[in-house]
Design a protein around this motif. Structure first.
Motif, PDB file in Angstrom:
ATOM      1  N   GLY A   3       0.814  -1.204   0.000  1.00 57.79           N
ATOM      2  CA  GLY A   3       0.000   0.000   0.000  1.00 57.79           C
ATOM      3  C   GLY A   3       0.843   1.246   0.000  1.00 57.79           C
ATOM      4  O   GLY A   3       1.999   1.236  -0.444  1.00 57.79           O
ATOM      5  N   THR A   4       0.278   2.322   0.553  1.00 63.81           N
ATOM      6  CA  THR A   4       0.952   3.610   0.601  1.00 63.81           C
ATOM      7  C   THR A   4       1.049   4.071   2.042  1.00 63.81           C
ATOM      8  O   THR A   4       0.060   4.022   2.791  1.00 63.81           O
ATOM      9  N   ILE A   5       2.253   4.519   2.446  1.00 63.74           N
ATOM     10  CA  ILE A   5       2.445   5.007   3.812  1.00 63.74           C
ATOM     11  C   ILE A   5       1.619   6.276   4.031  1.00 63.74           C
ATOM     12  O   ILE A   5       1.630   7.197   3.200  1.00 63.74           O
ATOM     13  N   VAL A   6       0.908   6.308   5.156  1.00 58.83           N
ATOM     14  CA  VAL A   6       0.132   7.480   5.563  1.00 58.83           C
ATOM     15  C   VAL A   6       0.650   7.918   6.933  1.00 58.83           C
ATOM     16  O   VAL A   6       0.764   7.087   7.835  1.00 58.83           O
ATOM     17  N   VAL A  55      -0.688   2.225   6.660  1.00 60.47           N
ATOM     18  CA  VAL A  55      -0.429   1.743   5.302  1.00 60.47           C
ATOM     19  C   VAL A  55      -1.793   1.518   4.649  1.00 60.47           C
ATOM     20  O   VAL A  55      -2.534   0.611   5.037  1.00 60.47           O
ATOM     21  N   ALA A  79      -4.108  -0.256  -1.885  1.00 59.51           N
ATOM     22  CA  ALA A  79      -4.523   0.354  -3.146  1.00 59.51           C
ATOM     23  C   ALA A  79      -6.036   0.252  -3.310  1.00 59.51           C
ATOM     24  O   ALA A  79      -6.690  -0.616  -2.723  1.00 59.51           O
ATOM     25  N   THR A 105      -7.176   0.947   6.127  1.00 55.77           N
ATOM     26  CA  THR A 105      -5.795   1.318   6.448  1.00 55.77           C
ATOM     27  C   THR A 105      -5.247   0.465   7.586  1.00 55.77           C
ATOM     28  O   THR A 105      -5.871   0.331   8.636  1.00 55.77           O
ATOM     29  N   ALA A 159       6.004   9.337   3.460  1.00 52.88           N
ATOM     30  CA  ALA A 159       4.955   8.775   2.615  1.00 52.88           C
ATOM     31  C   ALA A 159       5.527   8.216   1.324  1.00 52.88           C
ATOM     32  O   ALA A 159       6.508   8.737   0.782  1.00 52.88           O
ATOM     33  N   GLY A 160       4.916   7.165   0.841  1.00 55.47           N
ATOM     34  CA  GLY A 160       5.372   6.523  -0.386  1.00 55.47           C
ATOM     35  C   GLY A 160       4.804   5.123  -0.488  1.00 55.47           C
ATOM     36  O   GLY A 160       4.296   4.561   0.495  1.00 55.47           O
ATOM     37  N   ASP A 161       4.886   4.547  -1.675  1.00 54.44           N
ATOM     38  CA  ASP A 161       4.391   3.188  -1.872  1.00 54.44           C
ATOM     39  C   ASP A 161       5.343   2.173  -1.264  1.00 54.44           C
ATOM     40  O   ASP A 161       6.568   2.334  -1.323  1.00 54.44           O
ATOM     41  N   VAL A 162       4.774   1.124  -0.666  1.00 58.74           N
ATOM     42  CA  VAL A 162       5.584   0.074  -0.050  1.00 58.74           C
ATOM     43  C   VAL A 162       4.998  -1.286  -0.415  1.00 58.74           C
ATOM     44  O   VAL A 162       3.805  -1.421  -0.684  1.00 58.74           O
TER      45      VAL A 162
END
Length: 678
Positions: A534-537, A558, A561, A645, A664-667
């Protein structure tokens, strides 16, 4: 020291919530204080979360607020309501009142029937404790009676045993006053007025009117069918039927319904500044005579007529009688209309030498106890502590003392699904007794397990009551005693409590390791991995106030998608699984160097009760970083209306030298999302 600390904690919570003047009511569940506030905007959440022992503060809709305390919630609640500053606060709405209000918003298709059952249930539920206490005293005396230690039906008992009788009779004799108080409270009128009206008919002055030797204008006659005495007094030229209202509940229920109309009408007539005096005054002046002359005799006449009708039915259609009695009792007992039948039972024993009512009545009693046993089984299975305690006490009072009121008022009237299932058990037991010739007894006995030998033929009676018990219990277990909505609400509450307690345990473990962590001068950086793709929040931006406030430690969210379906959940660190609720939505892992990491998949997903989640590990299992812990159906979570999330936090952040969330970023699963220096 402990009590002072608890008192300080209570005062800090009240101050942070806006002070006692901001509190309308306070209740609690298994782990949380539940505040109803005048203005929730004045709450200092940061101050609440700094109070020792508080795990988080959670705003709710409207002006409601929850404070997560954990297992100590009962002691904290008790301390708060006993603070001098909280005197009188929230006294108008108890936890039972809150639940009753919630039930009234979820009525079925027949609203008046639901309202009627709520009126009955809420008039008796507050009495459950004393009813259970009195019933256990009766159970104790029944055991002694069954063992031949003392005959509690004898008229010449010693003063000591008469005193024991008074201990339980106090509850049942003064039940009308207690019921009147609760019924008046239910209908939002002064409960003490209701109690006073009913109490007037139970004073020695009123009872003395039945003595024709003291009052020449009192005339007494005897009911030929029931063998009971009825007296009429001349009150200012108006005939007044005199009755003993001890144990009657039908009369106060009718009286309070009429009193509510009178009381509320008077409040519309008198200005507010004189209502305190004149509304109770005129209510008493009107309702005491109305109850004495009309409502009271009406209740007694109704019960007596019912008893006479049953006597006729047994003489002319005994099989129908054996079936009808257990089917009628579930409706007679809540209204108090079963009391006149006791007089008929005693008259039968005195004139015929035996009684024919108690046998079929036993089928009802054991069907009632069987339904309670079914509830007890489900409460053990579902870990419903409160219902388990209620059902255990009610079942003990029933099986040992033959008392059905704790089961009825504490459970059956609250959950209307029980009645149809219980009636099938009643029908089964009554049918067996009727087909095989009936059951008699030569003594007046509570229909309990201990008194089975006094019925004849005993094998028939034992088979009938056992069948009634088993059928009711089985039906309740198979189909449950709650509606799907009630069951889901109970499951969500239980799972939320489990999650809160698990988090409390994790934090307690973290506190225990703080001292040893402080002794470590330096340690290599530990990596906390992403549990899913997912993406870090940033944690401050997640929609859960407990996590976003970092009450459960620093970390990240996290977000899967948008098109994510079923995702694997992997271990963020190597260590031992110390938290795994039944809902499978959260994992707590403790590493070998005492880092406590929590993975909480979704927000409020505890309410899904495990739907959409699987687990590949168990409590106390050792896992390695990146190992699959289970799966989550992200699509199912979102379809249920919840945020998917995943929250990853270091519970014992305060014990670490540094906890640094990644930006933040995709992981992908296994990527580093948090760096930790122990």
């Amino acid at each position: 020291m402990t009590s002072a600390t608890t008192r300080d904690r209570a005062e800090e919570i009240v101050a942070a919530i806006g002070g006692p003047e901001n509190v309308l009511s306070l209740t609690h569940c298994a782990t949380r204080l539940r505040f109803e506030l005048k203005d929730a905007s004045v709450v200092d959440r940061a101050a609440i979360e700094k109070v020792p022992g508080v795990m988080g503060a959670v705003p709710q809709s409207g002006d409601r607020y929850q404070v997560v305390v954990g297992g100590a919630v009962q002691s904290v609640y008790t301390q708060i309501i006993h603070l001098p500053s909280m005197k009188g606060v929230g006294s108008g709405q108890s936890d039972a009142d809150v639940k009753a209000a919630a039930r009234s918003k979820a009525r079925g298709k027949v609203a008046w029937l639901d309202a009627f059952f709520e009126y009955l249930s809420d008039s008796f539920r507050p009495l459950l404790g004393v009813l259970l206490g009195a019933s256990l005293i009766i159970a104790f005396t029944a055991v002694l009676d069954a063992l031949g230690v003392v005959d509690f039906r004898a008229a010449d008992k010693s003063a000591g045993w008469v005193f024991v009788d008074a201990m339980w009779r106090a509850v049942f004799y003064f039940l009308p006053i207690m019921v009147a108080y609760n019924a008046a409270k239910k209908l939002n009128i002064d409960p003490w007025v209701g109690a006073t009206v009913m109490g007037a008919l139970m004073t020695p002055n009123f009872i003395s009117l039945s003595d024709p030797t003291a009052f020449a204008d009192t005339v007494c006659t005897t009911n030929a069918t029931l063998g009971t005495q009825s007296c009429v007094a001349d009150i200012f030229g108006i005939p007044l039927q005199l009755n003993d209202y001890g144990g009657q509940v039908f009369v106060p229920l009718i009286m309070v319904a009429v009193l509510a109309l009178v009381y509320k009408g008077l409040k519309r007539i008198f200005p507010e500044n004189i209502q305190m005096v004149f509304v109770p005054f005129f209510s008493m002046v009107v309702m005491i005579p109305v109850t004495a002359f009309l409502i009271g005799p009406l209740g007694i006449w109704l019960g007596s007529g019912l008893g006479s009708g049953l006597a006729w039915l047994n003489g002319n259609a005994p099989i129908a009688f054996a079936i009808l009695i257990p089917l009628l009792y579930p409706f007679l007992v809540p209204l108090g209309l079963h009391w006149p039948l006791n007089a008929l039972m005693l008259m039968n024993i005195g004139t015929l030498g035996y009684d024919f009512i108690q046998g079929p009545m036993g089928a009802w009693n054991f069907a009632c106890f069987g339904a309670t046993a079914g509830v007890l089984f489900l409460s053990w299975r579902d870990k419903d502590v409160q219902m388990r305690q209620t059902a255990t006490g009610a079942l003990a009072a029933g099986l040992l003392g033959g008392i059905s009121e704790p089961s009825l008022y504490g459970i059956h009237l609250r959950f209307k699904r029980i009645y149809p299932r219980m009636l099938v058990g009643c029908l089964t037991g009554g049918l067996i007794i009727g087909i095989f010739g009936g059951v008699n007894t030569s003594v007046f006995a509570f229909t309990s397990v201990l008194t089975i030998p006094v019925f004849s033929p005993m094998p028939l009676y034992a088979i009938a009551v056992a069948a009634a018990f088993a059928v009711s219990m089985t039906l309740v277990i198979i189909s449950d005693y709650r509606t799907p909505e009630q069951k889901a609400e109970a499951a969500a509450a239980r799972l939320q409590a489990e999650a809160d307690l698990a988090l409390e345990a994790a934090r307690t473990g973290a506190d225990a390791t703080a001292a040893s962590a402080d002794a470590v001068d330096s340690a290599p950086t530990a990596a906390v991995l992403a549990p899913l793709a997912g993406t870090i929040v940033p944690l401050a931006e997640v929609a859960d106030p407990v996590f976003s406030s970092k009450a459960l430690g620093d970390g990240v969210g996290v977000a899967p998608a948008d098109d994510a379906a079923v995702l694997e959940i992997v271990a963020p660190v190597s260590g031992t699984v110390v938290t795994l609720p039944d809902s499978l939505h959260a994992y707590g892992i403790r590493t070998d160097d005492a880092v406590e990491v929590l993975v909480h998949v979704g927000i409020d997903t505890v309410k899904m009760a495990g739907a959409g989640f699987t687990s590949a590990v168990a409590m106390n299992h050792h896992v390695t970083a990146g190992q699959v812990l289970g799966t989550v159906d992200v699509a199912a979570v979102r379809a249920a209306g919840y945020d998917a999330t995943a929250l990853v936090t270091v519970i014992n952040t305060a014990s670490m030298s540094e906890v640094a969330p990644r930006p933040a970023g995709d992981v992908a699963p296994g990527d580093v999302v948090v760096d930790v220096v122990p």
